[in-house]
Design an enzyme around this catalytic site. Structure first.
Site, PDB file in Angstrom:
ATOM      1  N   GLY A   1       0.837  -1.196   0.000  1.00 46.38           N
ATOM      2  CA  GLY A   1       0.000   0.000   0.000  1.00 46.38           C
ATOM      3  C   GLY A   1       0.870   1.241   0.000  1.00 46.38           C
ATOM      4  N   GLY A   2       0.282   2.378  -0.324  1.00 48.15           N
ATOM      5  CA  GLY A   2       1.014   3.631  -0.362  1.00 48.15           C
ATOM      6  C   GLY A   2       1.390   4.122   1.031  1.00 48.15           C
ATOM      7  CB  SER A   3       3.593   6.912   1.974  1.00 50.57           C
ATOM      8  OG  SER A   3       4.044   7.543   3.137  1.00 50.57           O
TER       9      SER A   3
ATOM     10  CB  SER B   1       3.065   0.681  10.444  1.00 49.05           C
ATOM     11  OG  SER B   1       3.966   1.014   9.437  1.00 49.05           O
TER      12      SER B   1
ATOM     13  CG  ASP C   1       9.409   2.034   6.813  1.00 47.69           C
ATOM     14  OD1 ASP C   1       9.589   2.494   5.661  1.00 47.69           O
ATOM     15  OD2 ASP C   1       8.448   2.372   7.517  1.00 47.69           O
TER      16      ASP C   1
END
Lengths: 177, 177, 177, 177
Positions: C10-12, C17, C37
């Site tokens: 998925g995008g930022s 998370s 990350d």
């Protein structure tokens, strides 16, 4: 008279934060630790990159704009008021303006018992520690190492080049009234 | 009169910090953000686990001792002084004492123009967000969700259960004088 | 056959998370969480700003250079080997290359049982959450929201726009073999 | 033959992380840095406090349970696979099992060219640095200082007691094939 404020001044990566945490650990009373980093984090994210705020240049230079200055003056008045209300406070700062920065704090802390401490570190060693930390803009340690001490008057100086943070803290603690 | 302080009160994981950062981004002036987390981080590490300081129990309960209280009073006086010296400040706090906590702040902020904002979040949803954050003691969200709002008077309430932080911030910003 | 890998793409600021931490909390076995990350943090600091490494442009764009790519290939082989050695792994990634990124992972994970999960979030909402986080380059959320899903095939998609991270994790957990 | 892995072993607060970051800065190629901290962070939060996972006792002792061990074996196999796939990797670890911990890594890294480096620090000095860091359980530095080196064989030892991280990194870098 009892020391109410411990003011640590030193360049980036000179070891101030470690000394602060050791002071908090060795001093019997609980001291609040407030530094210029606390102020920067309290500011809007946009102030950390704008001309009016604070700018960390790619070469390690730090520029402070008019809006930063105006919040800083209010911040200093507030920290002084905490002390007048009974808190003992350790401040760590980077006197980018040398003696001028000291005068600003002297004005804010007028009438309080302050221990002025210079935190020195050899520029080459501070530069290496900057690399070891990994999260700092390269160049700040060197550019600030001497600059921040210009014409500043201290009660006491410590040097982290060959002395551990805990030992520096014990030297400072021994000077408290 | 111009709003000088925005006071956000809500339980753990109710979404206060996100609203604070959005407020700093949407408000045209630079506002300082100072919260109870800033105070806790300023205290000695030993205060975070001792009876005299602040204790985060395994079940999510939070107990505050006499030394914490005394530093908190000085902290509140100092934040008020920053505002009197010209800074506009967003405070986020957790009123563990409900109306009593509000009275403490009212005393410190006497004469200042404060916008009191309650930040609500459904306890079940806040509990899920506590899991998603991963760095919080489990149970704080649920135990604080209602407790912190007891008998507290607000100018405005927002609810993050179904409203994004940015939208909450825009609602609050629209209420500023 | 038993699911060995949960791959979240998925995008930022789409909420990956939070879902990962909730999955770790709700799944009975201990799953390792490894994401892009983790890889970026493992690289030298200089790789995060150089043409050969990864570059986060001021407008939110992300550019990946040849040295980054080559470490990434080795990283993917290593993560696959952890799974073959018995670990169950949740991976969260940002498929900047869309279907091409998926093919790279398919090659590395050949023969393993992978649950492919798309994590969607409305671009406007993700942009607001980016502001609320405060530590991200503005613009990444919007520029990646659709891009990363182009021609990618999923077993399952979740959408965090109106669904909490914990609920998304429970939907995913229910699909595991 | 070319060195493919630099393995740093030392107790808590002996200065491993600083050396790792300096190595990444001084070595011309990009090396990945992966440590036991990376593994612990990849585990579910619940594993950090349970008997089956890893437990950080109040006195600084660290206990590792069966589920931690089993994920660790898979992790080590994966890191070795990254190296076989072409990545050069710096590993920092704490050999709580002394020579037994080294054997585990030797098995995983069989056939690879590894430089084994012991990172020493006087226990008293490491204890002071633990205080200065402020975020570590007190007692780990002292309890691990000698323990982790028992019967471990090194190609090279560095001592951070009187030598800066950058200088240690340069000593290590000079030993690479």
């Amino acid at each position: 008279m009892t020391t109410q404020v411990i003011m640590l001044n030193g360049g980036s990566s000179s070891g101030k934060s470690g000394i602060v945490r050791c002071l908090q650990a060795v001093l019997p009373d609980p001291w609040l630790a407030l530094g210029v980093d606390t102020l920067v984090e309290a500011m809007p994210a946009s102030m950390r990159t704008s001309d009016a705020g604070i700018e960390f240049a790619a070469d390690g230079g730090v520029n402070v704009g008019p809006r930063f200055r105006s919040l800083q003056v209010a911040w200093q008045a507030g920290v002084a008021a905490m002390v007048r209300a009974g808190a003992r406070v350790i401040i760590d700062d980077v006197f980018l303006g040398g003696a001028g920065s000291q005068r600003d704090w002297q004005r804010a802390l007028a009438g309080l018992d302050v221990l002025w401490v210079g935190v020195r570190c050899d520029a080459k060693v501070a530069e290496g520690r900057e690399v070891a930390r990994g999260d700092r803009v390269r160049g700040m340690a060197v550019s600030q190492a001497d600059l921040v001490h210009q014409l500043v008057a201290y009660d006491l100086e410590v040097d982290t080049t060959h002395t551990e943070a805990l030992a520096c803290a014990q030297i400072i603690a021994a000077q408290l009234d």
